[in-house]
Design an enzyme around this catalytic site. Structure first.
Site, PDB file in Angstrom:
ATOM      1  N   CYS A   1       0.821  -1.227   0.000  1.00  0.00           N
ATOM      2  CA  CYS A   1       0.000   0.000   0.000  1.00  0.00           C
ATOM      3  C   CYS A   1       0.849   1.269   0.000  1.00  0.00           C
ATOM      4  O   CYS A   1       0.362   2.345  -0.361  1.00  0.00           O
ATOM      5  CB  CYS A   1      -0.945   0.008   1.194  1.00  0.00           C
ATOM      6  SG  CYS A   1      -2.072  -1.387   1.166  1.00  0.00           S
TER       7      CYS A   1
ATOM      8  N   HIS B   1      -4.058   7.128   1.975  1.00  0.00           N
ATOM      9  CA  HIS B   1      -4.290   5.781   1.439  1.00  0.00           C
ATOM     10  C   HIS B   1      -5.688   5.301   1.831  1.00  0.00           C
ATOM     11  O   HIS B   1      -6.138   5.517   2.960  1.00  0.00           O
ATOM     12  CB  HIS B   1      -3.210   4.841   1.988  1.00  0.00           C
ATOM     13  CG  HIS B   1      -3.493   3.399   1.697  1.00  0.00           C
ATOM     14  ND1 HIS B   1      -3.753   2.939   0.428  1.00  0.00           N
ATOM     15  CD2 HIS B   1      -3.591   2.315   2.521  1.00  0.00           C
ATOM     16  CE1 HIS B   1      -3.982   1.641   0.477  1.00  0.00           C
ATOM     17  NE2 HIS B   1      -3.895   1.238   1.728  1.00  0.00           N
TER      18      HIS B   1
ATOM     19  N   ASN C   1     -10.145  -0.880  -1.357  1.00  0.00           N
ATOM     20  CA  ASN C   1      -8.706  -0.635  -1.212  1.00  0.00           C
ATOM     21  C   ASN C   1      -7.990  -1.152  -2.460  1.00  0.00           C
ATOM     22  O   ASN C   1      -7.899  -2.360  -2.667  1.00  0.00           O
ATOM     23  CB  ASN C   1      -8.209  -1.351   0.051  1.00  0.00           C
ATOM     24  CG  ASN C   1      -6.726  -1.142   0.318  1.00  0.00           C
ATOM     25  OD1 ASN C   1      -6.012  -0.592  -0.527  1.00  0.00           O
ATOM     26  ND2 ASN C   1      -6.260  -1.581   1.462  1.00  0.00           N
TER      27      ASN C   1
END
Ligand code: UT7
Length: 343
Positions: free
Chosen positions: A121, A270, A300
């Site tokens: 990520c 994020h 995500n």
């Protein structure tokens, strides 16, 4: 020394929408729309069709970013691709992206280098730091930096995997990092990693220390047990560390660059969990109108979240020339990073 700025953005998400309700109805997962929305803010995500790979999504996003920058693929000096869902174990997905973009065709083909980033990520922020450094060193003029993921083909789509498969979606975001003499661009960053938690969020598939790296059946086919095959996550540990590290990383980069909270026009966090981001924003006193999000629509998308948001914000007019923006990411590793950019 030239500055490194983002001269173009682009994104691509596959057209197939999978709602929370579809996870229950179509995949038979014991979950509810309410559970997922309450805990994460996610309402739907995009899944790729069979046969579509990460490099395919990356190519679409790259072409959009090149067009936005007014450049062609012949202008690109280096490809950097961040992903945790590569097209295959090796070679890296950067070379597949190069091929997919047709960058080896024609007599003027430059055969530019292709670098893969493996920081999950945090991959986009790590990649941004590498791209900016290379441009600022005066070596390269235009770098194509992409964060792209095809999670849907490699998740445990059963109730056993519900704490992971309900969170992730497919998508790609791309930026062009270019050299400029103007006083703007990527001002600095903060990066970190804590390997003590390497197993708190991981997908091992095989172990290279073992000989063979996974057991074989009589025909020589590899046997992969579900514990290795699928991603595992200790959600509560990830949540706690995400909050702490994202706050620290953001504060460190602000201190380093002498940027105050109110100097920053937009914060690109994020997109792992809307609740994580809302909590951080509350702790730091960041108003909600400065915190774009798309997790409700895309879930995500790991290395893709920040560049997808940048591209969306540029297209809908939220992100404008002259703004000061911050980006912050946290993920598997654990790894994290924050950066400040004068747009
Ligand atoms: O990019 C970085 C990646 N990840 C993150 O940042 C995620 C950070 N963590 C989180 O967002 C949260 O931990 C989750 C949303 C993943 C999970 O929420 P939680 O409150 O921490 O739940 P939990 O993992 O402790 O699980 C509680 C229960 C379990 O059931 P049992 O064992 O108590 O019967 C889970 O199986 O919730 C269950 N559960 C679900 N139930 C319905 C987990 N996922 C689901 C689901 N639907 N999708």
């Amino acid at each position: 020394m030239p500055n490194a700025y983002i001269s173009g953005t682009g994104f691509y998400v596959p057209p197939r929408v999978v709602t929370n309700q579809m996870l229950a109805d179509d995949y038979g997962i014991d979950t509810t729309h309410e559970w997922i929305v309450q805990r994460t803010g996610i309402e739907e995500r995009r899944f790729s069709d069979p046969g579509v790979a990460t490099s395919d999504l990356a190519a679409e996003a790259s072409e959009a970013a090149l067009e936005a920058a007014g450049l062609t693929k012949e202008d690109v000096d280096l490809i950097i691709l961040a992903t945790l869902s590569p097209d295959c174990h090796f070679p890296g997905t950067g070379v597949y992206l190069q091929r997919r973009l047709g960058m080896t065709e024609g007599k003027d083909a430059k055969f530019v280098p292709a670098l893969d980033i493996r920081n999950q990520c945090s991959g986009f922020v790590y990649g941004l730091s590498v791209a900016a450094s290379m441009v600022q060193a005066g070596n390269l003029k235009h770098i194509l930096l992409v964060g792209a993921e095809t999670h849907s083909h490699a998740m445990d789509m059963t109730t056993r995997g519900r704490n992971v498969c309900s969170l992730f979606g497919d998508g790609a975001g791309a930026v062009i990092v270019s050299a400029t003499e103007e006083d703007r661009g990527i001002r600095g960053w903060n990066l970190g990693a804590d390997s003590r938690f390497a197993d708190a969020l991981c997908q091992k598939i095989w172990t290279i220390a073992d000989e063979t790296c996974f057991p074989l059946d009589e025909q020589g086919r590899g046997i992969v047990e579900p514990e290795l095959m699928w991603a595992h996550m200790n959600g509560k540990v990830v949540f706690k560390h995400a909050v702490q590290r994202m706050i620290e990383s953001l504060m460190q980069v602000c201190m380093k660059l002498d940027a105050k909270r109110d100097d920053i026009d937009l914060f690109f966090f994020h997109q792992a969990n809307l609740r994580i981001n809302e909590y951080i924003a509350k702790m730091l006193g960041i108003p909600s109108e400065k915190l774009p999000h798309n997790i409700e629509r895309f879930g995500n998308t790991t290395a893709g979240t920040i560049p997808i948001m940048l591209a969306e914000a540029e297209r809908n007019g939220t992100l404008q020339r002259g703004m000061k923006i911050a980006m912050v990411a946290f993920g598997s590793g654990f790894t994290w990073g924050a950066a400040i950019v004068d747009w």
